[in-house]
Design a protein around this motif. Sequence first.
Motif, PDB file in Angstrom:
ATOM      1  N   GLY A   1     124.154 206.712  76.530  1.00 35.90           N
ATOM      2  CA  GLY A   1     123.026 207.401  75.871  1.00 35.90           C
ATOM      3  C   GLY A   1     122.189 206.697  75.077  1.00 35.90           C
ATOM      4  N   GLU A   2     121.914 205.343  75.438  1.00 36.59           N
ATOM      5  CA  GLU A   2     121.160 204.602  74.731  1.00 36.59           C
ATOM      6  C   GLU A   2     119.605 204.656  75.314  1.00 36.59           C
ATOM      7  OE1 GLU A   2     121.890 203.243  71.967  1.00 36.59           O
ATOM      8  OE2 GLU A   2     123.979 203.218  71.963  1.00 36.59           O
ATOM      9  N   LEU A   3     118.820 204.185  74.765  1.00 33.37           N
ATOM     10  CA  LEU A   3     117.421 204.329  75.168  1.00 33.37           C
ATOM     11  C   LEU A   3     117.093 202.870  76.038  1.00 33.37           C
ATOM     12  CD1 LEU A   3     115.479 205.844  72.279  1.00 33.37           C
ATOM     13  CD2 LEU A   3     115.956 206.833  74.438  1.00 33.37           C
ATOM     14  N   LEU A   4     116.496 202.929  76.887  1.00 33.96           N
ATOM     15  CA  LEU A   4     116.315 201.733  77.754  1.00 33.96           C
ATOM     16  C   LEU A   4     115.335 200.926  77.056  1.00 33.96           C
ATOM     17  CD1 LEU A   4     115.995 202.694  81.579  1.00 33.96           C
ATOM     18  CD2 LEU A   4     117.716 201.395  80.427  1.00 33.96           C
ATOM     19  N   LYS A   5     114.429 201.519  76.199  1.00 34.55           N
ATOM     20  CA  LYS A   5     113.428 200.552  75.591  1.00 34.55           C
ATOM     21  C   LYS A   5     113.985 199.952  74.198  1.00 34.55           C
ATOM     22  CE  LYS A   5     111.856 204.424  72.298  1.00 34.55           C
ATOM     23  NZ  LYS A   5     110.833 205.090  71.963  1.00 34.55           N
ATOM     24  N   GLU A   6     115.253 200.303  73.911  1.00 38.06           N
ATOM     25  CA  GLU A   6     116.221 199.606  72.938  1.00 38.06           C
ATOM     26  C   GLU A   6     117.037 198.355  73.623  1.00 38.06           C
ATOM     27  OE1 GLU A   6     115.830 200.123  69.925  1.00 38.06           O
ATOM     28  OE2 GLU A   6     114.407 201.792  69.988  1.00 38.06           O
ATOM     29  N   TYR A   7     117.167 198.716  74.765  1.00 30.46           N
ATOM     30  CA  TYR A   7     117.932 197.570  75.649  1.00 30.46           C
ATOM     31  C   TYR A   7     116.924 197.227  77.019  1.00 30.46           C
ATOM     32  CZ  TYR A   7     122.076 198.877  73.066  1.00 30.46           C
ATOM     33  OH  TYR A   7     123.039 198.986  71.919  1.00 30.46           O
ATOM     34  N   ASN A   8     115.941 196.508  76.256  1.00 35.18           N
ATOM     35  CA  ASN A   8     114.741 196.220  77.348  1.00 35.18           C
ATOM     36  C   ASN A   8     114.909 194.790  77.940  1.00 35.18           C
ATOM     37  OD1 ASN A   8     114.363 194.657  75.023  1.00 35.18           O
ATOM     38  ND2 ASN A   8     112.139 195.371  74.705  1.00 35.18           N
ATOM     39  N   SER A   9     116.161 194.127  78.043  1.00 40.68           N
ATOM     40  CA  SER A   9     116.236 193.127  78.417  1.00 40.68           C
ATOM     41  C   SER A   9     117.635 192.831  79.223  1.00 40.68           C
ATOM     42  CB  SER A   9     116.173 191.722  77.698  1.00 40.68           C
ATOM     43  OG  SER A   9     117.373 191.652  76.937  1.00 40.68           O
ATOM     44  N   LEU A  10     117.993 192.100  80.285  1.00 39.27           N
ATOM     45  CA  LEU A  10     119.168 191.890  80.763  1.00 39.27           C
ATOM     46  C   LEU A  10     120.214 191.377  80.103  1.00 39.27           C
ATOM     47  CD1 LEU A  10     117.986 190.919  84.514  1.00 39.27           C
ATOM     48  CD2 LEU A  10     118.859 193.253  83.932  1.00 39.27           C
ATOM     49  N   GLU A  11     119.818 190.575  78.999  1.00 36.06           N
ATOM     50  CA  GLU A  11     120.591 190.123  77.931  1.00 36.06           C
ATOM     51  C   GLU A  11     121.317 190.882  77.158  1.00 36.06           C
ATOM     52  OE1 GLU A  11     122.689 187.007  76.655  1.00 36.06           O
ATOM     53  OE2 GLU A  11     121.126 186.802  78.181  1.00 36.06           O
ATOM     54  N   LYS A  12     120.532 192.094  76.562  1.00 35.91           N
ATOM     55  CA  LYS A  12     121.126 192.917  75.918  1.00 35.91           C
ATOM     56  C   LYS A  12     121.946 193.940  76.550  1.00 35.91           C
ATOM     57  CE  LYS A  12     117.021 192.995  72.427  1.00 35.91           C
ATOM     58  NZ  LYS A  12     116.004 193.772  71.929  1.00 35.91           N
ATOM     59  N   GLN A  13     121.464 194.443  77.843  1.00 36.02           N
ATOM     60  CA  GLN A  13     122.238 195.242  78.535  1.00 36.02           C
ATOM     61  C   GLN A  13     123.611 194.613  78.877  1.00 36.02           C
ATOM     62  OE1 GLN A  13     119.732 196.045  81.967  1.00 36.02           O
ATOM     63  NE2 GLN A  13     118.251 197.079  80.575  1.00 36.02           N
ATOM     64  N   GLU A  14     123.689 193.370  79.268  1.00 41.25           N
ATOM     65  CA  GLU A  14     124.951 192.744  79.703  1.00 41.25           C
ATOM     66  C   GLU A  14     125.908 192.555  78.332  1.00 41.25           C
ATOM     67  OE1 GLU A  14     126.811 188.310  80.573  1.00 41.25           O
ATOM     68  OE2 GLU A  14     124.810 188.885  81.268  1.00 41.25           O
ATOM     69  N   LYS A  15     125.296 192.547  77.201  1.00 41.49           N
ATOM     70  CA  LYS A  15     126.086 192.508  75.847  1.00 41.49           C
ATOM     71  C   LYS A  15     126.878 193.756  75.742  1.00 41.49           C
ATOM     72  CE  LYS A  15     126.375 191.193  71.024  1.00 41.49           C
ATOM     73  NZ  LYS A  15     127.280 192.251  70.810  1.00 41.49           N
ATOM     74  N   LEU A  16     125.979 194.862  75.883  1.00 45.05           N
ATOM     75  CA  LEU A  16     126.444 196.085  75.891  1.00 45.05           C
ATOM     76  C   LEU A  16     127.858 196.528  76.756  1.00 45.05           C
ATOM     77  CD1 LEU A  16     126.084 198.967  74.333  1.00 45.05           C
ATOM     78  CD2 LEU A  16     124.524 199.558  76.472  1.00 45.05           C
ATOM     79  N   TYR A  17     127.390 195.942  77.973  1.00 45.17           N
ATOM     80  CA  TYR A  17     128.472 196.086  79.043  1.00 45.17           C
ATOM     81  C   TYR A  17     129.753 195.719  78.659  1.00 45.17           C
ATOM     82  CZ  TYR A  17     130.611 196.076  83.860  1.00 45.17           C
ATOM     83  OH  TYR A  17     131.328 196.232  84.738  1.00 45.17           O
TER      84      TYR A  17
END
Length: 531
Positions: free
Chosen positions: A51-67
């Motif tokens: 339910g997060e916004l992609l613009k807030e997680y706009n890098s693979l680095e941030k996305q990987e940390k969330l995962y």
Amino acid sequence: MSTNLNQRLFNAADSLRSKMDASEYKNYLLGLVFYKYLSDQLLQTVVEQAGELLKEYNSLEKQEKLYRDFLEDESTKADLIQTLKDVINYDIEPDYLFHHLAKQAKQGTFQLNDLHKGFIYLTTNFEQFEGLFDDIDLTSRKLGQDDQQRNITITEVIKQLDEIDVLSHDGDVVGDAYEYLISEFASSAGKKAGEFYTPKMVSKMMARIVTLGEEDRKIFSVYDAAMGSGSLMLNVKDYIKDTRNIKYHGQELNTTTYNLARMNLILHGVDNENMNLNNGDTLNKDWPTDEPYLFDSVLMNPPYSAKWSSDDSFMEDSRFMRYGRLAPKSKADFAFLLHGFYHLKDTGTMAIVLPHGILFRGGAEGAIRQKLLEDGSIYAVIGMPSNLFFGTSIPTTVVILKKNRTDRDVLFIDASNDFEKERNQNKLTEKHLDKIIEAYTDRDFKDKYSYLASFDEIKENDFNLNIPRYVDTFEEEEPVDMAQVGAEIKEIREEQKQLQKELYDTISELTYSKEDEDWIKGALEVFKYED
């Protein structure tokens, strides 16, 4: 985006080009692009499902940390993995994500075995990926003589490919990558490439034709018995409104290319239940034989004039028996055509690319062509420009077939002169494509472009379908102005006379030694002039 994709592919290919043939290194590049797509898609899905916004997680680095955060929390781990399996039908362990491996590559800590484990995890846990990475041999000595050298080679490739934004690529990322590789390195990668990749605009034209009037269908099936990379039948989705229920059926002999097609369909979001693909010899053994085996559309770009057995036993084969003859051993063109036509529904449309020889060659081919015409099966013949397909410069024709027609007329379209030249390849534009579709839809005479021939006309031509017999593209030359030609000749002679005088005068003024005297006299004789 295409410029970035092409540049990164070129740079990645640099790491492999000196080590192996282009037909081999494209397997590594395309396989790794596909693996990156799966990894990046998984991370984007995690953000969306959280339910997060992609613009807030706009890098693979941030996305990987969330995962990683979700997986480290026991209360969310199981639910997330199950959600991924439900939404995208797979999951990947964080340490095997392409982005994580690329980070290690840039830090100099990448280990080839981790990439191998990632491949093994996908292929052993998810049926749709079984055997998909078999062509990426990470132990091949062509990558390097030992593990360390192989590690260095793949490290450089991964660093380049990590910069490609595969999710925002506008179009067919595997198809575009493949097209770029075989065009850029055509001397080796492009050999016979036309057999398994149909240029985009030709694919679009064929897909538009077979879907005319079918745009609102709730369920639509497409079949390609020589599917190559799968890009030809994937174009159908651009012309059917409800893309969720398009059923893709395809067969491919080459295992590597078969896997490429599987990648391509997965990349385009085709569900496993809508995908029925087979790795086999189309002509040697009919497929599919189980329901469904008849399809709303058939699209084919088979290998041109390929050899096949043409064994007498095929005269008992349902695909060929009604035509009285078999395609010759040295030219399987009509065997492919009849195979595809056999699998077409009575209400469907088939489009197949073949060399022009099928329009006029005699013998068995002439007999098969006559039977097709007598049955009213050939609906249209479209002459295409030369040099459209990778690996061959010959002009091709697209033949359109239908079943159970009341008329037996044939529409001829000569589009052979409509193209734009790009480097070493000719290319169709949207304007050229629209012109073909308009002529196909109007089904009427257009001066020097299209002609609707009656069955009687075709019969009078001994069932020869050579396009110039029906579409006259002759342009009469303008009359020659003889007075102007005479004046130009006179002007040229005056210029020649003046130049001759200048040369004579220049040589006459030269100072020369005794030994050059004969040469000078000879030159003056040559350039001697009269006032």
